[in-house]
Design a protein around this motif. Structure first.
Motif, PDB file in Angstrom:
ATOM      1  N   ILE A   1       1.016  -1.180  -0.033  1.00  8.20           N
ATOM      2  CA  ILE A   1      -0.156   0.114   0.016  1.00  8.20           C
ATOM      3  C   ILE A   1       0.860   1.238   0.015  1.00  8.20           C
ATOM      4  N   ALA A   2       0.773   2.100  -0.904  1.00  3.15           N
ATOM      5  CA  ALA A   2       1.808   3.079  -1.137  1.00  3.15           C
ATOM      6  C   ALA A   2       0.940   4.549  -1.665  1.00  3.15           C
ATOM      7  N   PHE A   3       1.627   5.569  -1.446  1.00  9.42           N
ATOM      8  CA  PHE A   3       1.120   6.887  -2.156  1.00  9.42           C
ATOM      9  C   PHE A   3       2.026   7.761  -2.093  1.00  9.42           C
ATOM     10  N   GLN A   4       2.165   8.817  -3.153  1.00 11.05           N
ATOM     11  CA  GLN A   4       3.148   9.809  -3.257  1.00 11.05           C
ATOM     12  C   GLN A   4       2.476  11.341  -3.578  1.00 11.05           C
ATOM     13  N   VAL A   5       2.914  12.166  -3.054  1.00  7.89           N
ATOM     14  CA  VAL A   5       1.922  13.408  -3.269  1.00  7.89           C
ATOM     15  C   VAL A   5       3.108  14.620  -3.366  1.00  7.89           C
ATOM     16  N   PRO A   6       2.942  15.637  -4.073  1.00  3.78           N
ATOM     17  CA  PRO A   6       3.837  16.841  -4.048  1.00  3.78           C
ATOM     18  C   PRO A   6       3.749  17.716  -2.909  1.00  3.78           C
ATOM     19  N   LEU A   7       4.791  18.193  -2.498  1.00  3.43           N
ATOM     20  CA  LEU A   7       5.074  18.891  -1.162  1.00  3.43           C
ATOM     21  C   LEU A   7       4.827  20.440  -1.674  1.00  3.43           C
ATOM     22  N   THR A   8       6.009  20.564  -2.879  1.00  2.79           N
ATOM     23  CA  THR A   8       5.714  21.825  -3.325  1.00  2.79           C
ATOM     24  C   THR A   8       6.606  21.579  -4.777  1.00  2.79           C
ATOM     25  N   ARG A   9       6.812  22.695  -5.638  1.00  2.00           N
ATOM     26  CA  ARG A   9       7.604  22.427  -6.739  1.00  2.00           C
ATOM     27  C   ARG A   9       8.941  21.480  -6.553  1.00  2.00           C
ATOM     28  N   ARG A  10       9.299  20.767  -7.297  1.00  2.00           N
ATOM     29  CA  ARG A  10      10.553  19.727  -7.190  1.00  2.00           C
ATOM     30  C   ARG A  10      10.610  19.025  -5.831  1.00  2.00           C
ATOM     31  N   LEU A  11       9.659  18.957  -5.069  1.00  2.00           N
ATOM     32  CA  LEU A  11       9.921  18.358  -3.723  1.00  2.00           C
ATOM     33  C   LEU A  11       8.568  17.311  -3.264  1.00  2.00           C
ATOM     34  N   GLY A  12       8.947  15.966  -3.136  1.00  2.00           N
ATOM     35  CA  GLY A  12       7.670  15.189  -3.215  1.00  2.00           C
ATOM     36  C   GLY A  12       7.740  14.298  -2.080  1.00  2.00           C
ATOM     37  N   PHE A  13       6.524  13.882  -1.424  1.00  2.00           N
ATOM     38  CA  PHE A  13       6.694  12.985  -0.170  1.00  2.00           C
ATOM     39  C   PHE A  13       6.005  11.683  -0.787  1.00  2.00           C
ATOM     40  N   GLY A  14       6.412  10.576   0.013  1.00  2.00           N
ATOM     41  CA  GLY A  14       6.176   9.131  -0.472  1.00  2.00           C
ATOM     42  C   GLY A  14       5.866   8.248   0.856  1.00  2.00           C
ATOM     43  N   PHE A  15       4.824   7.499   0.888  1.00  2.00           N
ATOM     44  CA  PHE A  15       4.601   6.498   2.085  1.00  2.00           C
ATOM     45  C   PHE A  15       4.281   5.044   1.526  1.00  2.00           C
ATOM     46  N   SER A  16       4.908   4.003   2.291  1.00  2.00           N
ATOM     47  CA  SER A  16       4.544   2.898   1.508  1.00  2.00           C
ATOM     48  C   SER A  16       4.547   1.874   2.953  1.00  2.00           C
ATOM     49  N   LEU A  17       3.621   0.807   2.924  1.00  2.00           N
ATOM     50  CA  LEU A  17       3.345  -0.286   4.000  1.00  2.00           C
ATOM     51  C   LEU A  17       3.545  -1.532   3.063  1.00  2.00           C
ATOM     52  N   THR A  18       4.657  -2.309   3.374  1.00  2.00           N
ATOM     53  CA  THR A  18       5.085  -3.423   2.454  1.00  2.00           C
ATOM     54  C   THR A  18       5.349  -4.539   3.770  1.00  2.00           C
ATOM     55  N   PRO A  19       5.209  -5.961   3.334  1.00  2.00           N
ATOM     56  CA  PRO A  19       6.020  -6.718   3.980  1.00  2.00           C
ATOM     57  C   PRO A  19       7.483  -7.098   3.642  1.00  2.00           C
ATOM     58  N   TYR A  20       8.422  -7.289   4.562  1.00  4.77           N
ATOM     59  CA  TYR A  20       9.669  -7.179   4.484  1.00  4.77           C
ATOM     60  C   TYR A  20      10.336  -8.808   4.527  1.00  4.77           C
ATOM     61  N   SER A  21       9.891  -9.603   5.329  1.00  3.52           N
ATOM     62  CA  SER A  21      10.071 -10.974   5.216  1.00  3.52           C
ATOM     63  C   SER A  21       8.923 -11.816   6.044  1.00  3.52           C
ATOM     64  N   SER A  22       8.852 -13.013   5.779  1.00  7.65           N
ATOM     65  CA  SER A  22       7.958 -14.040   6.364  1.00  7.65           C
ATOM     66  C   SER A  22       8.495 -15.284   6.641  1.00  7.65           C
ATOM     67  N   VAL A  23       7.783 -15.977   7.857  1.00  2.32           N
ATOM     68  CA  VAL A  23       8.331 -17.366   8.022  1.00  2.32           C
ATOM     69  C   VAL A  23       6.957 -18.059   8.364  1.00  2.32           C
ATOM     70  N   GLY A  24       7.329 -19.265   7.782  1.00  2.00           N
ATOM     71  CA  GLY A  24       6.324 -20.202   8.038  1.00  2.00           C
ATOM     72  C   GLY A  24       6.686 -21.610   7.357  1.00  2.00           C
ATOM     73  N   TYR A  25       6.807 -22.445   8.442  1.00  2.00           N
ATOM     74  CA  TYR A  25       7.222 -24.082   8.089  1.00  2.00           C
ATOM     75  C   TYR A  25       6.672 -24.976   9.011  1.00  2.00           C
ATOM     76  N   ARG A  26       6.465 -26.191   8.559  1.00  2.00           N
ATOM     77  CA  ARG A  26       6.509 -27.280   9.590  1.00  2.00           C
ATOM     78  C   ARG A  26       7.068 -28.293   8.748  1.00  2.00           C
ATOM     79  N   THR A  27       8.045 -29.057   9.903  1.00  2.00           N
ATOM     80  CA  THR A  27       8.627 -30.015   9.017  1.00  2.00           C
ATOM     81  C   THR A  27       9.275 -31.136  10.383  1.00  2.00           C
TER      82      THR A  27
END
Length: 459
Positions: free
Chosen positions: A119-145
């Motif tokens: 989930i991410a978005f980008q918006v301008p703050l002013t001319r030549r200056l922008g802001f960005g935000f994101s929410l993402t998974p970095y790593s995951s664990v799942g196993y049965r052995t």
């Protein structure tokens, strides 16, 4: 402003309010990965980037455009034009296929997962200056052995007991929230900085069930539990330079550096016997050193009205920051134990996108964007000193939502393989996977006559 446009904006705003908390909740689940290789470290790393990037092999360090959300390089935020808004959301399903050769018998397993990707978005703050935000998974664990340890009279621990059945399970994940700004310092040269917050929980459990040598009498299973709680801030810097930029073509170079460092998780470990009284043999709280790698990435991206081609190189310093190692319980036909240790990784990504004619008013299919890419590198852990190679092949396409607009619905698939170079030779698991993803990119600006968060002069 028409009633229709007002209702559309209210719907998107409500959707954002609903998705953000539910996405954060989804990240605490264990359905993002299913792999025996997630038994060690922070688990399997998620492929970064929006679906457009991932369908092109994962390239994007130098990707720069008005209608493109860039999750890899904060310097790209400065490309946002004024009075515009860019939003991206992606879902991803994975199919894991694991196989292992054990004493001449091939054992197989399969598992399916499904979750949001970004989930991410980008918006301008002013001319030549922008802001960005994101929410993402970095790593995951799942196993049965499981692992069966045969009776060994020379074993100093189990020699007086008998064979032992081990069961291992783990689940959890680590998520990343990133917020940053990008500034075009001078014409064609942009820099960016971003703050990254990592959080999550990883639970690991093993059960050792001994069996009497004589077959008489019973032993209480021994249960071990570990819980890692992660909460840490990190940082990233980036740069992009347009070596060539005109109405017909653009050539951009980009680079990023991730600080990495110690995650300093809170680690709670318990070891107890599962008898009727729940006797606690050990109850200890310690800090386990677990770090993210320092990362250096560099890329080049070339664009024309029809073609976009990118090439990235990523280096991650895992081995230099993680000197310790662990030992597996057993592996393959020989049942030998292997030392598992972190190692530095090198990854090369290449991708291309082709749009026949994005301004064709008669043929809708010519306005579609067709993507393909490939990624090759190594896994961040070695087993008995053996490095595991891995690769991925990607395909995808983007469907424009409206004529002369940048909003799109994206679809992508990915096939990958890990451990194909040494898995059968040393008795490790050969892993294959398929990924299917759907993404949504919404752009509002002068290009399509849509203006968000701007007070109209006339109603």
């Amino acid at each position: 402003m028409s009633v229709k446009n007002t209702l559309s904006r209210l719907f998107v705003a409500a959707l954002l309010c609903c998705l953000l908390p539910s996405a954060a909740t989804a990240q605490t689940s264990s359905i993002n990965a299913f792999s025996p290789y997630t038994m060690y470290g922070i688990g399997e790393l998620s492929t970064p980037g929006t679906l457009q990037m991932r369908s092109m092999g994962g390239v994007g360090v130098a990707m720069r455009g008005v209608g493109t959300v860039n999750l890899l390089n904060p310097a790209a935020y400065s490309a946002m034009p004024q009075k515009s808004f860019l939003f991206s959301f992606g879902l991803e399903g994975q199919n894991y296929y694991n196989s292992q050769n054990d004493n001449g018998t091939t054992r197989k397993s399969a598992f399916n997962t499904f979750n949001f990707h970004d989930i991410a978005f980008q918006v301008p703050l002013t001319r030549r200056l922008g802001f960005g935000f994101s929410l993402t998974p970095y790593s995951s664990v799942g196993y049965r052995t499981k692992y069966y340890r045969p009776y060994d009279p020379e074993d100093p621990v189990w020699g007086n007991v008998g064979p032992v059945q081990y069961s291992y399970e783990g689940e959890g994940d680590v998520s990343e929230v990133k917020a940053g700004i990008g500034w075009e310092v001078v014409r064609n040269l942009s820099i960016g900085v971003a703050a990254q917050y990592y959080w999550g929980k990883i639970d690991r459990t093993y059960v050792a069930t001994p069996t009497s040598i004589s077959g008489e009498g019973t032993f209480n299973p021994i249960v071990g539990e570990s819980r890692y709680s992660i909460s840490r801030f990190k940082g990233q810097v980036g740069v992009q330079w347009n070596a060539l930029l005109n109405s017909k073509r653009a050539l951009t170079f980009g680079a990023t550096y991730d600080l990495g460092g110690d995650l300093r998780p809170r680690n709670i470990e318990k070891l107890y016997t599962s008898d009727n009284y729940g006797t606690t043999v050990k109850n200890d709280s310690t800090h386990l050193k677990l770090v993210l790698p320092q990362q250096v990435a560099a890329g080049v991206f070339y664009q024309t009205p029809k073609w976009s081609v990118g090439l990235d190189y990523v280096y991650q310093n895992w081995g230099g920051r993680n000197k310790g190692s662990v030992r597996t319980a057993g592996s393959g036909a020989s049942g030998s134990r292997l030392d598992v240790a972190y190692t530095d990784t090198h990854t090369v990504k290449f991708g291309a996108e082709f749009t026949p004619n994005r301004y064709d008013a008669r043929n809708f299919m010519k306005r579609w964007s067709y993507r393909a890419g490939v990624r090759y590198g190594s896994y961040n852990q070695t087993f008995g000193g053996h490095r595991l190679d891995q690769y991925a092949v990607t395909l995808g396409f983007g469907i424009p939502v409206r004529f002369f607009g940048s909003s799109s619905i994206d679809v992508g698939v990915e096939y990958g393989c890990r451990g194909f170079n040494v898995a059968e030779r040393i008795g490790l698991v050969k892993q294959r996977y398929f990924k299917f993803a759907v993404g949504f990119s919404l752009f509002a600006g002068s290009e399509n006559g849509e203006y968000w968060f701007v007070r109209p002069k006339y109603d």
